[in-house]
Design a protein around this motif. Structure first.
Motif, PDB file in Angstrom:
ATOM      1  N   SER A 120      -7.937   7.983  11.428  1.00 19.60           N
ATOM      2  CA  SER A 120      -8.152   6.543  11.229  1.00 19.60           C
ATOM      3  C   SER A 120      -6.915   5.820  10.698  1.00 19.60           C
ATOM      4  O   SER A 120      -6.773   4.613  10.893  1.00 19.60           O
ATOM      5  CB  SER A 120      -9.331   6.307  10.277  1.00 19.60           C
ATOM      6  N   LEU A 121      -6.010   6.560  10.068  1.00 19.05           N
ATOM      7  CA  LEU A 121      -4.801   5.930   9.532  1.00 19.05           C
ATOM      8  C   LEU A 121      -3.842   5.460  10.629  1.00 19.05           C
ATOM      9  O   LEU A 121      -2.847   4.793  10.349  1.00 19.05           O
ATOM     10  CB  LEU A 121      -4.073   6.884   8.583  1.00 19.05           C
ATOM     11  N   LEU A 123      -4.258   3.144  12.571  1.00 19.04           N
ATOM     12  CA  LEU A 123      -4.244   1.682  12.590  1.00 19.04           C
ATOM     13  C   LEU A 123      -3.109   1.125  11.740  1.00 19.04           C
ATOM     14  O   LEU A 123      -2.379   0.224  12.157  1.00 19.04           O
ATOM     15  CB  LEU A 123      -5.586   1.138  12.095  1.00 19.04           C
ATOM     16  N   ASP A 124      -2.958   1.679  10.533  1.00 22.76           N
ATOM     17  CA  ASP A 124      -1.942   1.152   9.614  1.00 22.76           C
ATOM     18  C   ASP A 124      -0.578   1.805   9.784  1.00 22.76           C
ATOM     19  O   ASP A 124       0.441   1.176   9.506  1.00 22.76           O
ATOM     20  CB  ASP A 124      -2.415   1.328   8.164  1.00 22.76           C
ATOM     21  N   HIS A 125      -0.550   3.049  10.241  1.00 25.42           N
ATOM     22  CA  HIS A 125       0.726   3.763  10.340  1.00 25.42           C
ATOM     23  C   HIS A 125       1.424   3.562  11.675  1.00 25.42           C
ATOM     24  O   HIS A 125       2.634   3.767  11.783  1.00 25.42           O
ATOM     25  CB  HIS A 125       0.505   5.263  10.112  1.00 25.42           C
ATOM     26  N   ARG A 128      -0.263  -1.287  13.431  1.00 30.98           N
ATOM     27  CA  ARG A 128       0.121  -2.488  12.672  1.00 30.98           C
ATOM     28  C   ARG A 128       1.644  -2.703  12.690  1.00 30.98           C
ATOM     29  O   ARG A 128       2.113  -3.829  12.924  1.00 30.98           O
ATOM     30  CB  ARG A 128      -0.419  -2.397  11.247  1.00 30.98           C
ATOM     31  N   PRO A 129       2.461  -1.665  12.466  1.00 25.32           N
ATOM     32  CA  PRO A 129       3.919  -1.874  12.558  1.00 25.32           C
ATOM     33  C   PRO A 129       4.381  -2.291  13.953  1.00 25.32           C
ATOM     34  O   PRO A 129       5.312  -3.087  14.083  1.00 25.32           O
ATOM     35  CB  PRO A 129       4.487  -0.503  12.170  1.00 25.32           C
ATOM     36  N   PRO A 140      -6.713  -8.783   9.267  1.00 23.43           N
ATOM     37  CA  PRO A 140      -6.802  -7.746   8.227  1.00 23.43           C
ATOM     38  C   PRO A 140      -7.622  -6.522   8.615  1.00 23.43           C
ATOM     39  O   PRO A 140      -7.264  -5.392   8.275  1.00 23.43           O
ATOM     40  CB  PRO A 140      -7.438  -8.483   7.044  1.00 23.43           C
ATOM     41  N   THR A 141      -8.737  -6.724   9.305  1.00 25.54           N
ATOM     42  CA  THR A 141      -9.640  -5.607   9.607  1.00 25.54           C
ATOM     43  C   THR A 141      -9.318  -5.017  10.970  1.00 25.54           C
ATOM     44  O   THR A 141      -9.438  -5.688  12.000  1.00 25.54           O
ATOM     45  CB  THR A 141     -11.108  -6.068   9.594  1.00 25.54           C
ATOM     46  N   GLY A 142      -8.899  -3.751  10.961  1.00 28.80           N
ATOM     47  CA  GLY A 142      -8.773  -2.994  12.202  1.00 28.80           C
ATOM     48  C   GLY A 142     -10.020  -2.136  12.367  1.00 28.80           C
ATOM     49  O   GLY A 142     -10.721  -1.856  11.389  1.00 28.80           O
ATOM     50  N   TYR A 144     -11.526   1.474  13.752  1.00 26.02           N
ATOM     51  CA  TYR A 144     -11.342   2.829  14.270  1.00 26.02           C
ATOM     52  C   TYR A 144     -12.719   3.436  14.500  1.00 26.02           C
ATOM     53  O   TYR A 144     -13.577   3.390  13.612  1.00 26.02           O
ATOM     54  CB  TYR A 144     -10.548   3.697  13.297  1.00 26.02           C
TER      55      TYR A 144
END
Length: 205
Positions: A120-121, A123-125, A128-129, A140-142, A144
Motif C-alpha cells: 500500500s505504500l 501510493l506515497d513512495h 505521489r512523487p 490527499p486520499t489515495g 489502494y
C-alpha cells in the motif's frame, strides 16, 4: 467537468479497471462529469513505438490530448515489484515528453491494486512523487485495494472520500499553470493595477 481515467491493468477483466470505474462513478456522483477511460494496455504498442521513434501515432495522440485537456484525472496502476507497472510509467513518460506541462495544476486521484496490503505504500513512495514531478495537484486520499479489500469494509469509504476530494479540487478556482488558468490569462494589455493604499483600505473596511 472533463474527467479522464487512466487504467494500466493488463488482464481482462481487471481489478485495476474495476477500481478505476468505481472511482470514476463515485466522482461523478459528486459533480457532473464527462468521463473518458483510457486503457494503457490498448496503447502498449504505440507507447513502445513512441519511446523508440518519438512519434506517438493517432491513438496515442488522442489519449495524450484527452489527458492534457482534462479538468481532473484518475490514475490507477497494478503493483509490480513494489512500484507502478512499467506500462503505467511509460504512458506518463510519453506524456511528459510530449508536453511537460500537460498535467500542471490538474487535480489527480492516485490509486493502485495489488495482491497484498503490504504494497500500500506504493501510493506515497512511487505515485505521489511521479505526479508531483509532473506538476499535478494530487488529492490527499489515495486508494489502494489489495485482494482482501474487495467486498470488505473500508474500501467503499476510501473510494468515496477520495472521489469527494477530487470533485472538490476540480470544482475550485483554477490552479496556476492549469489549462483553464492559462486560457484565462490577461491579454497583452495586462491586468488592472490596484494601488496598495486602495487594497489596504479594502482590507480594513
Amino acid at each position: 467537468m472533463k474527467l479522464v481515467v487512466v487504467s494500466a491493468g493488463l488482464s481482462v477483466p481487471s481489478s485495476t479497471r474495476l477500481l478505476a470505474d468505481r472511482l470514476a462513478a463515485a466522482t461523478a456522483g459528486h459533480v457532473a462529469a464527462e468521463v473518458r477511460v483510457i486503457e494503457a494496455r490498448d496503447l502498449a504498442v504505440p507507447i513502445a513505438h513512441h519511446l523508440t521513434s518519438g512519434f506517438p501515432g493517432p491513438d496515442l495522440t488522442a489519449a495524450l490530448d484527452a489527458v492534457a485537456a482534462a479538468d481532473a484525472l484518475i490514475a490507477v496502476t497494478p503493483v509490480f515489484s513494489a512500484s507502478y507497472s512499467g506500462l503505467f510509467k511509460s504512458f506518463f513518460d510519453v506524456l511528459g515528453a510530449w508536453d511537460a506541462d500537460a498535467l500542471r495544476g490538474t487535480p489527480v486521484l492516485i490509486a493502485a491494486t495489488g495482491g497484498s496490503a503490504r504494497h500500500s505504500l506504493v501510493l506515497d513512495h512511487a505515485l505521489r512523487p511521479l505526479f508531483a514531478f509532473l506538476g499535478a495537484v494530487v488529492v490527499p486520499t489515495g486508494v489502494y485495494a489489495a485482494a482482501e479489500d474487495w467486498g470488505a469494509q473500508g474500501l467503499p469509504e476510501r473510494i468515496e472520500r477520495a472521489a469527494g476530494e477530487l470533485a472538490a479540487s476540480a470544482a475550485g478556482p483554477p490552479v496556476a499553470g492549469h489549462p483553464a488558468e492559462r486560457a484565462a490569462e490577461p491579454t497583452a494589455a495586462g491586468p488592472a493595477v490596484v494601488p496598495f493604499e486602495e487594497q489596504l483600505a479594502r482590507l480594513r473596511g
